[in-house]
Design a protein around this motif. Structure first.
Motif, mmCIF file in Angstrom:
data_model
loop_
_atom_site.group_PDB
_atom_site.id
_atom_site.type_symbol
_atom_site.label_atom_id
_atom_site.label_comp_id
_atom_site.label_asym_id
_atom_site.label_seq_id
_atom_site.Cartn_x
_atom_site.Cartn_y
_atom_site.Cartn_z
ATOM 1 N N GLN A 66 0.914 -1.125 0.228
ATOM 2 C CA GLN A 66 0.007 0.076 0.003
ATOM 3 C C GLN A 66 0.796 1.884 0.990
ATOM 4 N N PHE A 67 1.960 1.736 -0.502
ATOM 5 C CA PHE A 67 2.810 2.037 -0.695
ATOM 6 C C PHE A 67 2.057 3.495 -1.229
ATOM 7 N N ASN A 68 1.098 3.475 -2.734
ATOM 8 C CA ASN A 68 0.620 4.509 -2.593
ATOM 9 C C ASN A 68 -0.011 5.180 -2.250
ATOM 10 N N ARG A 69 -0.766 4.572 -0.978
ATOM 11 C CA ARG A 69 -1.399 4.934 -0.266
ATOM 12 C C ARG A 69 -0.938 6.750 0.938
ATOM 13 N N ILE A 70 0.599 6.583 0.653
ATOM 14 C CA ILE A 70 1.346 7.943 1.237
ATOM 15 C C ILE A 70 1.679 8.589 0.431
ATOM 16 N N PRO A 71 1.648 9.885 -0.045
ATOM 17 C CA PRO A 71 2.124 10.972 -0.513
ATOM 18 C C PRO A 71 3.586 10.874 -0.980
ATOM 19 N N PRO A 72 4.154 10.705 -1.795
ATOM 20 C CA PRO A 72 5.741 11.472 -2.072
ATOM 21 C C PRO A 72 6.484 11.805 -1.766
ATOM 22 N N GLU A 73 6.010 13.430 -0.838
ATOM 23 C CA GLU A 73 6.936 13.999 -0.081
ATOM 24 C C GLU A 73 6.741 13.385 1.009
ATOM 25 N N GLU A 74 5.953 12.560 2.042
ATOM 26 C CA GLU A 74 6.043 12.661 2.952
ATOM 27 C C GLU A 74 6.742 10.934 3.001
ATOM 28 N N VAL A 75 6.655 9.905 2.001
ATOM 29 C CA VAL A 75 7.904 8.815 2.105
ATOM 30 C C VAL A 75 9.241 9.277 2.329
ATOM 31 N N GLU A 76 9.831 10.545 1.165
ATOM 32 C CA GLU A 76 11.145 11.112 1.212
ATOM 33 C C GLU A 76 11.164 11.756 2.883
ATOM 34 N N ARG A 77 10.402 12.213 3.550
ATOM 35 C CA ARG A 77 10.528 12.791 4.248
ATOM 36 C C ARG A 77 11.207 11.853 5.409
#
Length: 164
Positions: free
Chosen positions: A92-103
């Motif tokens: 479910q990686f796509n449920r987290i906004p990319p900028e949040e994953v980067e942070r």
């Protein structure tokens, strides 16, 4: 976002301790998840968690690599399992906004996690193949460990001591 009532402290402890025995020194005698769960429940009890919470922590740790069960348990176990599945395989990686994953990754770098986990799983397959027949460590043994042979559940059934 789902609103699921849960005890965040139970999830935190289960998540932090879920792979405490996943290392290149692991020697059993039981599956690494069960060995870790026993350490985690001891820690929980000694830290003052009530028995219900301590058992939830045990389940969170023991079932972390069995999402087909863990995701159907109590909220704390299911959420711990879901978080670990996200971290390890991107569930479910796509449920987290990319900028949040980067942070998050900037704050908590992965430190070669894929390579290091593979090495640990292969170690278990090498030294304790009998602990791998019913879990995902078998996949690492079959793919990366020369001469690996795990017991087969089909053989267990065929060799059961009944005349039928």
């Amino acid at each position: 976002m789902q609103d699921i009532a849960h005890d965040a402290e139970v999830i935190a402890v289960g998540t932090l301790l879920h792979d405490i025995t996943l290392n290149e020194r692991f020697a059993g005698p039981r599956r690494f998840e069960v060995e870790a769960a026993d350490l985690a429940i001891r820690f929980a009890r000694e830290s003052g968690f009530d028995e219900r919470c301590a058992r939830l922590i045990w389940d969170s740790v023991a079932l972390n690599s069995t999402p087909s069960i863990g995701l159907h348990k109590e909220a704390e176990v299911a959420l711990c399992t879901a978080g670990i599945c996200l971290d390890v395989v991107g569930w479910q990686f796509n449920r987290i906004p990319p900028e949040e994953v980067e942070r998050i990754v900037a704050e908590f770098p992965r430190l070669g996690m894929k390579r290091r986990m593979t090495r640990c799983f292969c170690h278990i397959a090498e030294v304790k193949p009998e602990l791998t027949y019913d879990n995902f460590v078998r996949d690492f043994g079959e793919r990366f460990v020369a001469g690996y042979k795990a017991p087969s559940a089909a053989d267990f059934v065929a060799d059961a001591p009944f005349q039928e």
